[in-house]
Structures are given as structure tokens and as C-alpha cells.
Design an enzyme around this catalytic site. Sequence first.
Site, PDB file in Angstrom:
ATOM      1  N   HIS A  39       0.837  -1.205   0.000  1.00 34.16           N
ATOM      2  CA  HIS A  39       0.000   0.000   0.000  1.00 34.16           C
ATOM      3  C   HIS A  39       0.874   1.258   0.000  1.00 34.16           C
ATOM      4  CE1 HIS A  39      -3.456  -2.553   0.946  1.00 34.16           C
ATOM      5  NE2 HIS A  39      -2.721  -3.094   1.911  1.00 34.16           N
ATOM      6  N   SER A  40       2.130   1.140  -0.420  1.00 33.93           N
ATOM      7  CA  SER A  40       3.111   2.207  -0.255  1.00 33.93           C
ATOM      8  C   SER A  40       2.764   3.469  -1.044  1.00 33.93           C
ATOM      9  CB  SER A  40       4.493   1.712  -0.677  1.00 33.93           C
ATOM     10  OG  SER A  40       5.423   2.772  -0.699  1.00 33.93           O
ATOM     11  N   ASN A  41       2.546   4.575  -0.325  1.00 36.86           N
ATOM     12  CA  ASN A  41       2.350   5.858  -0.989  1.00 36.86           C
ATOM     13  C   ASN A  41       3.646   6.337  -1.645  1.00 36.86           C
ATOM     14  OD1 ASN A  41      -0.371   6.107  -0.034  1.00 36.86           O
ATOM     15  ND2 ASN A  41       0.449   6.711   1.963  1.00 36.86           N
TER      16      ASN A  41
END
Length: 310
Positions: free
Chosen positions: A71-73
Site C-alpha cells: 500500500h506504499s504511498n
Amino acid sequence: MNLGPFHWLPSAPLQPLALDWLSRAGVEVAVLRLDRIDPLISGNKWFKLAPHLAAAGEAGARGIISLGGAHSNHLHALAAAGKRFGFATVGLLRGHPQDTPTVLDLQGFGMQLHWLGYGGYRARHEPGFWQPWQAQYPELFPVAEGGGGLLGATGCMPLVKQVRSQLNALGWDDYHGWWLAAGTGTTLAGLVLGEGGARPVYGALAVPDDHGVAQQVAAIVREAGLQDGGYELFDSSRGGFAKVDPLLLAFIEESERHSGIPLEPLYTGKALLALKQQVEAGRFAAGSRLVFVHTGGLQGRRGFAAPAQP
């Protein structure tokens, strides 16, 4: 390597936050809306990436290799920047292959992905971690998880000047501190450097203590030549990174309904809930004025049962 417009930094608006629990305590909060600077390279990511991309250009690299989760921004912003400005990107991901909305975007943006498992990802701080990856991708510039390190922190220092330039329009003559979510602690460290001890920076940890955020912040501050101080960390992980519970989701929904400011459950939602808890515990006296940094990351809410944006 094409750095595109990363030679300059976008400006984010400062917006008053109107919520009943703040009014009852007599505490004023303004939100620095970094979520509004760009639809894809959102939040604090632009600021953390800019000095890394400048260093990559000076090194003659043709792209960036970095780390993050499903889910890395950070990886999402990096991949989007690579597609938009024409440089190669490689992502080293925590865990095992999964098709989250974020991962599907990374693939759509053209990022090459490698899944490290959990043990392999934990080794990211060990000496020699980067050697085999740099051997495999010699033309790419390595960037730490979340755009971290002193380089990423220095990119966040201008946020202090941005806030100070908007105080008059807000009707404030000063402010008494910062509040923001901390994933790697890089943005927090940048604010500490930017303030130089003038005002405290409060970090709401989105990850448990064993992720080493406190140690990373201390290392950045020391590397910059400052004494280790000027900030305080609070655990807001709610049991672990990406742990979401009904109380948190209900709080996000209510906050969005009353403020009109969209939140997400990994960082900004947890940070605002932690601030509410500290305000109601009397941590901040009536008359206190705080700047809450909206670190973006709204794309990450797609993987959770979060309420629709207002």
C-alpha cells in the site's frame, strides 16, 4: 535522467480545522493540505523525492530503485513520477505477491517489482543489503524506504517557510507546534531541521516501535549536526501498520463529515485520532495553535473499507 518540475517545490494551502473536540478544548489547528499539490505525486512525497532525484541526476542515473509495501504511498508517487517524467523505476516490496490497488497502479505505471518476503524486507537496514540490487541495476539510484534519510528530510524543510508565509492569511501571529503521522519519520525530521528547535514537532507513529522510527529520526537529526531533540513521538499504530478497526473508521467518517477534509486509515486518520486523544487528555493548553500536516496518501484508502471521500 529527466527530473521534470522537481527542481521546484509546490505550495500547499493552510486550512483551518473546525471540529467540536478542538473547540471544547480551546485548541486551534490548521491543516497543511499537501494532499492537494498533485493528483498522483501527492502529500509529502514530492518534497521527499525532490532531493533524491536531484542526486540521481547528478550521479548520471537513469532511474530509481526503492522499497515499500503493498500500500506504499512512496512507491506509488515514485512510479507515477517515473511514468510522467520518463525515468525507470524498480520497487522492492515487503511480503509476497498480492494485487492491491496500489500494486496494480505500480504495474500500470511501469515499475518493475520484486517481492522480498518479510524476512528479506526486514534485512533492508543491514550492511550490504543494496549490493546485489545495485549489481543487478547498476544504472539506478537507490533510495531508502519512504524516501528516507537526510536527503529526504532536507526536502521537507521548506514546509516550515510555507506555513510561516500563510499565518497572516489564517489570522495567526504564530503557532506552537506541528502534528503529523510518521511512517519512516523522514518528514518529521525535516520539520525538526526546519524549525531548528524553535517549535516542537509531534509525530503520531503509524507503525509499531520495532520499525525503528525513533532511531531513524535521531540518526537524521544527528547527521544534520543538531542535538537529538525538538520532537516527541506518540504510538498511534493501533496494534500494527495497516491495522484498521471500527472505531478508527467511524472517527474518520465523522471527521470528514464535519470538516470536509478527506482522510485515510493508514496515516492521517490515525494521526488525527491520536491528536484528539492528546487534546482531550489535556496535553495542549487552551490557546494552543498547531499545524497538522496532511501527508496525502489518499490512494491507499482504496484497499480498506474506508468511507467515501466527501
